[in-house]
Design an enzyme around this catalytic site. Structure first.
Site, short mmCIF file in Angstrom:
data_model
loop_
_atom_site.label_atom_id
_atom_site.label_comp_id
_atom_site.label_asym_id
_atom_site.label_seq_id
_atom_site.Cartn_x
_atom_site.Cartn_y
_atom_site.Cartn_z
N ARG A 14 0.81 -1.21 0.00
CA ARG A 14 0.00 0.00 0.00
C ARG A 14 0.85 1.27 0.00
O ARG A 14 0.43 2.30 -0.54
CB ARG A 14 -0.92 0.00 1.22
CG ARG A 14 -2.00 -1.08 1.21
CD ARG A 14 -3.11 -0.77 0.21
NE ARG A 14 -4.15 -1.78 0.22
CZ ARG A 14 -5.21 -1.76 1.04
NH1 ARG A 14 -5.35 -0.79 1.91
NH2 ARG A 14 -6.12 -2.72 0.98
N ASP A 63 -16.48 8.50 4.84
CA ASP A 63 -15.27 7.69 4.86
C ASP A 63 -14.12 8.53 5.39
O ASP A 63 -14.18 9.77 5.34
CB ASP A 63 -14.94 7.15 3.46
CG ASP A 63 -14.01 5.94 3.51
OD1 ASP A 63 -14.52 4.80 3.50
OD2 ASP A 63 -12.78 6.12 3.60
#
Length: 273
Positions: A34, A139
């Site tokens: 990531r 989010d």
């Protein structure tokens, strides 16, 4: 190559403090995969070098970028299907039977990622003739929220769970992908929100979707999040969790209700254990 012990410990602690998500041993590969794009974009040799620069304060905005990169979760249209069937067949009819004249169904889709969940909810509500329902989608990641607002999805993303009839009704072909219709995009409001913070404005809500998130939290954080959700749910409001999640033993403000092929949770007068 994997990240060093020092790098992993720093990143895990940062993510834990900022999002409550715990990266346990064995997640080094996730940190490397990531963060490698961030490292390359910053011109760092590898993730260890990038994190070293971050720790030295030489990467403006780097802490937030790291947290966002590690908290972007899997999503798809009508994920697991059954909860959306329950919304259509049970939750909406029950709400409609008791709602006051002029009332609007209020839904909060928490940790909505790139938007497939709240848009799926909007499709269900449109099919139930509830065009005035309000859907708040939140989010932690500004990047995924920007994508969700834009409403443009690749062919691969559209093929994951979206029925052909829904695609034909609510999406339009654009280039090599598909864009959510303007009407559906207007039905959803997107907002940045950290589940560690107080619940967002817009409630009280009749339905809260908090799916496949609590599994990443420890018990204390799960209890705190559930308490915030309970406070902004209407009496008798519905909580939709992931299949592997439950408030049982964590918070006594919800009762378990089996609806056909899924289980939802309804608010009770109780508070936290």
């Amino acid at each position: 190559m994997t990240v060093s012990t020092e790098t992993f410990a720093f990143v895990a602690d940062l993510v834990r403090r900022r999002s409550a998500i715990r990266l346990g041993a064995g997640k080094e590969y996730l940190v490397e995969s990531r963060l490698l794009p961030l490292a390359r974009a910053a011109g760092a040799l590898d993730v260890d070098a990038y994190v070293a620069r971050l720790r030295a304060g030489r990467e403006a905005g780097g802490h937030e970028a790291v947290v966002e990169a590690l908290t972007t979760n899997e999503t798809s249209w009508f994920r697991d299907v059954a909860p959306f069937d329950a919304l259509r067949d049970h939750v909406v009819p029950a709400w409609s039977a008791t709602a006051a004249p002029g009332a609007r169904l209020r839904v909060w889709s928490a940790a909505c990622s790139t938007g497939q969940e709240p848009y799926s909810v909007a499709m269900v509500l449109a099919g139930c003739s509830l065009p005035d329902a309000t859907i708040l989608a939140t989010d932690l990641s500004t990047e995924v929220l920007d994508r969700a607002r834009d409403g443009l999805y690749t062919q691969l993303e559209v093929s994951r769970g979206l029925p052909g009839a829904m695609r034909a009704r609510h999406l339009v072909r654009e280039g090599g992908g598909w864009r959510v219709s303007a009407a559906l995009r207007r039905a959803v409001t997107f907002q940045r929100h950290n589940l560690l913070d107080p619940a967002p404005a817009g409630g009280p809500f009749d339905v809260v979707l908090l799916r496949n998130v609590l599994i990443y939290f420890d018990r204390d954080d799960r209890r705190a999040v559930l308490d915030r959700v309970h406070r902004v749910l209407q009496p008798g409001g519905w909580l939709v969790l992931g299949a592997a999640e439950s408030p049982v033993g964590v918070h006594d403000g919800f009762e378990r209700v089996v609806l056909d092929r899924t289980t939802l949770y309804r608010t009770t007068p109780g508070g936290p254990l």
